[in-house]
Design a protein around this motif. Structure first.
Motif, PDB file in Angstrom:
ATOM      1  N   PRO B  48       0.834  -1.199   0.000  1.00  0.00           N
ATOM      2  CA  PRO B  48       0.000   0.000   0.000  1.00  0.00           C
ATOM      3  C   PRO B  48       0.876   1.259   0.000  1.00  0.00           C
ATOM      4  N   ILE B  49       0.455   2.255  -0.753  1.00  0.00           N
ATOM      5  CA  ILE B  49       1.157   3.532  -0.755  1.00  0.00           C
ATOM      6  C   ILE B  49       0.350   4.478   0.116  1.00  0.00           C
ATOM      7  N   THR B  50       0.915   4.916   1.187  1.00  0.00           N
ATOM      8  CA  THR B  50       0.121   5.717   2.113  1.00  0.00           C
ATOM      9  C   THR B  50       0.325   7.197   1.834  1.00  0.00           C
ATOM     10  N   PRO B  51      -0.655   7.972   2.172  1.00  0.00           N
ATOM     11  CA  PRO B  51      -0.572   9.397   1.871  1.00  0.00           C
ATOM     12  C   PRO B  51       0.491  10.102   2.697  1.00  0.00           C
ATOM     13  N   ALA B  52       0.633   9.686   3.939  1.00  0.00           N
ATOM     14  CA  ALA B  52       1.505  10.467   4.807  1.00  0.00           C
ATOM     15  C   ALA B  52       2.903   9.888   4.822  1.00  0.00           C
ATOM     16  N   TRP B 195       8.236   2.555   8.533  1.00  0.00           N
ATOM     17  CA  TRP B 195       8.083   1.221   7.951  1.00  0.00           C
ATOM     18  C   TRP B 195       8.886   0.166   8.712  1.00  0.00           C
TER      19      TRP B 195
END
Lengths: 892, 232
Positions: B48-52, B195
């Motif tokens: 997933p590519i997260t916004p923050a 991460w």
């Protein structure tokens, strides 16, 4: 033979076998008529030929007419490669006898083991009958070049279909079958589907799984034909609390005696380590038979495993101890007795395992359940009782697993561009996906296109797996397709480590098993005792430890939940026992409890013998077992009271912190124990006697823990099992009988359970599997398996990220669905709560652990339920420890 | 009294996963692992590519608070050196935001293999170094051994291990908290990247020679928004 058209095959059969079996007689006309058929019958009843004789017959007739072409006519799928190997031999036999060495009817085998050369041969000259696995079938369907060979398939045979229907592998297969059936739009009929199943219920459900949402299926059920003799043995003898180690010795002793009395005995233990340990101890106990006692499980080196199977088939072994690996129908020759060490957790399983004994329809299958502790004993008796009256637990098919769907959509997209609507219709044709919603389907497509809630649009194209537009999708070329082919399947990385002795590999053990050992520990692998020297990345190194004693075998590491039927039976039984004990005449002075706990002499005079007789009749379990069961319930009656179906009993036990001896050592594990002990607090245990089976108790315990946290703050540790659950709390979290109804209210239960699951280890575990199957994380990377630890870390982080930013991501949804389906029975929990609301509930304080709670108490506490707000948790932990250390100077 | 900073032997530990050297006015962070999700996407795993991606935001906040003369990143700046537009944008943004007010020093970590090439291609004026001396400390990534002659009596500050420690209430709760590790000869920083799952030092051995050879006196755990000194 009036059942089939005449050919060289039917002539061969007639010459070889006297009469067809009932399964064959019933099945052949149905198969000849061209319809779909599910054949349910126990092992040794001719299922294989019930399915295959028709097929061989038709192929022989094609050949006689000169019509046999170079294409695949029949695909056989089984969950185990071993079954396919067996079948290959069984089919070659008639073909060789009829046609000689060069049979015009070709049989081929395709699985992960098939060599490149053989695969190429199969492509240029396809076998008429292909024996394969669900994963290999999906691989073929993913490759365009194979489609012409699959276009003309007339029969699909699924073996051990009950073992597939209940899990994701079956869901995966069901979509493959739909793809196979719709390959050739020109054809007027889709391939005929034939399913072979063991005795399960309800068969209609399995039949629908076989044929898909829109087709019909005939059912042939000959399960009643085979007789079963199932009994229970307990080594507890007279004393329900024998000294530790005693039970194990007596079990082995009794098992040894049975092995000597029978020609071949098959023993099931449920776990790999249990199987290894039991085989080891049996060899020690029976040295003259040591060479004829072997161990068998899925993690054994392949050569070793095959050798054990062959020797068993040839009748060279007196006993084989397996985990669950010999449960499915591979041919293992003739077995006299099946022994199950500790309960198989389900009536169907007990029957299936017992059915492995007595390899012909006319011989009664003999089975023995050996109980290893008190609860086990009662459970075994209940299981045997239900098995005798054939009351089976129902199969439960998973509903539309989304991670499996991701693989198939990418695979379908490799063949051509698909209109969304057409793909959705095809998927819905697979029975587990009949209710798939359009929005769910579209969410999966979005995920595969690389999308995500906050993804910057310009990067979607670059990193997705498919090209997606309003109407259609297609899979990208290149690496995506190569990766798919490497990672098809749903079997997750179970975290196995190789065991190496010098340069040899003895077998595999679970990484978790290894993490509980230290260098110097002795354990059993492949039937020998070895000493652990050091642990590597996905391997460990050992030396021979021939004359050393291994660690104590754990008999009860059981992952399967009890089924509802058995739980109901036990509740009924407890209610009846209580009535009898309460109404029986008893001399007042013998009822004084002793300080030591259970006396080995019966406390009752007169009433006791009657109780034992009654139990013996009621459970059909013999006087010795009945005696133990009577004593357990009497002790329960003295220390606490017997929980029944008429009220809810909660026992409250206060324990002060346990002082462990200071441990000195370097290993990380010991440091953890040191830390814990430095800090033991008084804790309180509440035993809830909710006898609804583990799956419902998983639901109950989590929701109740959440509710306590709301009421009193903090977290609670809940340990459920089949018989209830224990809640361990700090003194501040004490609650009373008055608060029970609100803790156990059915209102908002589903919502509370949902909340309690959201950060649970259970959910994370299932997410790890869903992430692998759903292609978010690879289990195989560059051809090598990833170490479990690495996988755990990456999925842990992803889980946290998704929980925060995208909690309804398709794979999070799938993880929850999977966790709940496998382990959690929400309906059962709610039904129980609604029922219990009308009954009295009380908390009873006890001074020591009552026998019916003992098993729960002894079970290691498995999971702290993180239901508290994380920020509050941090605050609490900080303040707890702050008071124990000096303050350090702080910079200005 | 704030619990968000702790000083031990002249080094200040900040709960925001940074170390501060007040005399030299140097701020140190480790293990940014920029482009983590993209690195996995490149190998076909649909992370997933997260916004923050809040790495830059957090660094800017630290820069505002301390006004360091120099910021040292102790290696594993990226998760994988990729000639990707999105990674270039992130690095450029970071460089442009921080370099006006502080000198930026980047040490090369084991994940930064080939990074120099890629940086040169992007025409970013960053030169990766192997180590940096700050007062009586030697800052390194930590994957390579440092001989005692090389250390010259300096205390080593390193990253690489992503240390964490489990904190429990003994009854119901146990949490894994990222932490600093402190000894007379070696200090280990926690990973700055969100991460990083963190390796529980109570359960797993260290990866590097440096850390394995060291006996740590204490861990400074990040418990929520506060620092807690605990025995290792």
């Amino acid at each position: 033979m009036p059942l089939l058209k005449k050919s060289s095959v039917t002539r061969w059969f007639k010459a070889r076998f006297e009469l067809p079996t009932p399964a064959q007689t019933a099945a052949w006309p149905l198969i000849e008529a061209g319809g779909n058929v599910l054949i349910a019958s126990p092992t040794g009843t001719g299922k294989t030929f019930a399915a295959f004789l028709s097929v061989l017959n038709e192929l022989a007739l094609f050949h006689e007419r000169g019509e046999l072409q170079n294409t695949i006519y029949c695909i056989y799928v089984s969950p185990l490669r071993a079954l396919s190997y067996d079948l290959e031999k069984n089919l070659h036999e008639p073909l060789k006898e009829i046609y000689g060495e060069q049979s015009p009817v070709r049989v081929g085998l395709r699985s992960g083991d098939t060599t490149q050369a053989e695969r190429q041969r199969q492509f240029t000259k396809p076998p008429h009958i292909l024996l394969t696995t669900p994963e290999s079938l999906a691989l073929l369907l993913s490759q365009e070049k194979w489609l012409p060979h699959l276009n003309g398939v007339r029969w699909v045979i699924i073996d051990e279909i009950h073992a597939l229907a209940e899990n994701k592998r079956g869901a995966h297969l069901s979509i493959s079958l739909e793809r196979l059936s719709t390959l050739n739009p020109q054809r007027s009929t889709s391939p005929q589907r034939i399913g072979l199943s063991a005795t399960v219920a309800p068969l209609k459900e399995v039949a629908q799984f076989l044929v898909g949402t829109h087709r019909s299926c005939e059912i042939v059920d000959t399960s009643a034909a085979k007789k079963v003799d199932l009994r229970v043995y307990s080594p507890l003898g007279k004393d329900p609390y024998p000294p530790s180690g005693y039970t194990g010795q007596r079990l082995i002793h009794e098992l040894g005696r049975l092995i000597q009395e029978n020609r071949t005995t098959l023993v099931f233990t449920n776990t790999r380590s249990g199987a290894e340990a039991a085989a080891f101890w049996l060899k020690e106990a029976l040295p003259e038979l040591a060479g004829q006692i072997e161990c068998h499980h899925a993690s054994l080196d392949r050569e070793v495993r095959l050798e054990v199977e062959d020797r068993l088939k040839r009748g060279e072994l007196r006993a084989v101890v397996c985990s669950t690996s010999l449960e499915l129908g591979i041919d293992i020759g003739s077995i006299d007795l099946v022994v199950m060490l500790s309960t198989p957790k389900g009536v169907s399983r007990a029957l299936q395992r017992t059915g492995r004994a007595g390899h012909s329809i006319h011989v009664t299958s003999r089975g023995l359940l050996m109980a290893t502790n008190m609860n086990d004993l009662i459970e075994c008796c209940a299981t045997a009782l239900l098995a005798r009256s054939r009351q089976l637990d129902p199969v439960r098919l998973p509903r539309a697993p989304l991670d499996v769907l991701t693989q198939h959509l990418v695979s379908m997209g490799c063949i051509r561009r698909w209109p969304r609507a057409e793909a959705l219709a095809l998927v819905r044709g697979a029975y587990p996906y009949r209710d798939l919603r359009e929005d769910e389907f579209n969410d999966v497509l979005d995920y595969l296109a690389g999308g995500g809630k906050a993804l910057r649009a310009q990067y979607t194209e670059v990193f997705g797996k498919i090209h997606l537009d309003e109407e259609t999708f297609e899979t990208k070329t290149g690496m995506v397709r190569r990766d798919l082919l490497q990672n098809i399947g749903v079997i997750p990385n179970e975290g196995m480590a190789a065991v190496r002795l010098k340069h040899r590999t003895l077998g595999m053990v679970e990484e978790i098993f290894l993490s509980n050992l230290q260098p110097g520990d002795v354990f059993i692998i492949a039937g020998r005792a070895v000493k652990l020297e050091r642990v590597g990345s996905m391997e460990c190194f050992v030396t021979n430890a021939q004359h050393e004693a291994p660690t104590v075998p754990r008999w009860n590491a059981n992952k399967m939940p009890l089924t509802n039927k058995v739980a109901e039976e036990i509740v009924r039984f407890r209610t009846e026992v209580r009535e009898r004990i309460e109404s029986s005449p008893v001399a007042a002075d013998v009822r004084r409890p002793t300080t030591k706990g259970i006396r080995s002499e019966p406390p009752y005079v007169g009433g006791y013998e009657e109780l034992v007789s009654w139990i013996s009749d009621r459970l059909d379990c013999g006087r010795t077992n009945a005696g133990i069961i009577a004593r357990i319930h009497e002790a329960q009656h003295e220390i606490s009271e017997i929980p029944t179906g008429d009220f809810l009993l909660v026992e409250e036990l206060l324990l002060s912190g346990v002082e462990e001896t200071e441990l000195v050592g370097e290993s990380p594990k010991k440091r953890v124990r040191q830390a814990r002990q430095r800090f033991a607090q008084t804790s309180r245990h509440y035993f809830f006697h909710t006898l609804v089976g583990r799956a419902a108790n998983e639901a109950l315990s989590r929701a109740v823990a959440l509710r306590i946290s709301r009421l009193r703050g903090g977290n609670a540790v809940a340990t459920p099992d089949d018989y209830g659950f224990v809640l361990t709390v700090t003194p501040q979290q004490h609650f009373t009988s008055e608060e029970l109804p609100s803790l156990l209210s059915a209102e908002n239960f589903a919502r509370d359970l949902d909340e309690s699951l959201s950060r649970s280890h259970l959910l994370k575990y299932h997410f790890r599997n869903a992430a692998q199957t759903g292609m978010m994380v690879y289990r195989n990377y560059f051809g090598e398996r990833k170490p479990l630890r690495k996988l755990q870390w990456s999925t842990e982080v992803i889980f946290n990220v998704l929980a925060q930013y995208e909690p309804d991501h398709v794979l999070m949804r799938e993880a929850k669905r999977d966790a709940v389906h496998t382990y959690i029975d929400i309906e059962g929990a709610i039904a129980f709560l609604k029922n219990a609301a009308a009954k009295p509930m009380r908390i009873r304080q006890v001074e020591r652990v009552p026998p019916l709670s003992f098993a729960l108490f002894a079970t290691k506490i498995k999971e702290a339920l993180l239901v508290e707000d994380p920020r509050e948790t941090m605050e609490r932990l900080f303040h707890l420890w702050w008071s124990r250390i000096e303050e350090a100077p702080v910079a200005s | 009294m704030s619990h968000s900073r702790l000083q031990i032997d002249g080094v200040v530990f900040d709960v925001r996963r940074a170390a501060w050297f007040p005399d030299e006015r140097v701020l140190a962070v480790a293990d940014l692992h920029l482009g983590y999700a993209w690195a996995h996407r490149l190998s076909g795993q649909l992370m997933p590519i997260t916004p923050a991606n809040d790495t830059l935001g957090r660094l800017q906040e630290l820069q505002r608070d301390y006004e360091p003369r120099e910021i040292v990143v102790l290696g594993d700046i990226v998760h994988r050196a990729m000639a990707l537009a999105v990674l270039e944008a992130e690095m450029r943004e970071l460089f442009n935001a921080l370099s006006p007010r502080s000198q930026l020093v980047f040490l090369a970590g084991n994940h930064d293999r080939d990074l120099q090439n890629v940086l040169d291609q992007w025409l970013l004026p960053i030169s990766l170094a192997a180590s940096r001396e700050v007062g009586t400390h030697l800052l390194v990534h930590g994957d390579a051994a440092v001989s005692s002659a090389g250390a010259r009596g300096l205390r080593i500050l390193m990253g690489h291990e992503h240390p964490a420690i489990s904190i429990s209430d003994g009854v119901t709760t146990s949490e894994k908290c990222p932490c600093f590790l402190v000894s007379e000869s070696v200090i280990v920083l926690p990973a700055f990247s969100r991460w990083a799952a963190g390796t529980n030092i109570r359960a797993y051995p260290f990866m590097s020679e440096l850390a394995r050879q060291t006996t740590f006196q204490c861990a400074v755990a990040i418990v929520g928004d506060k620092l807690l000194r605990v025995r290792v």
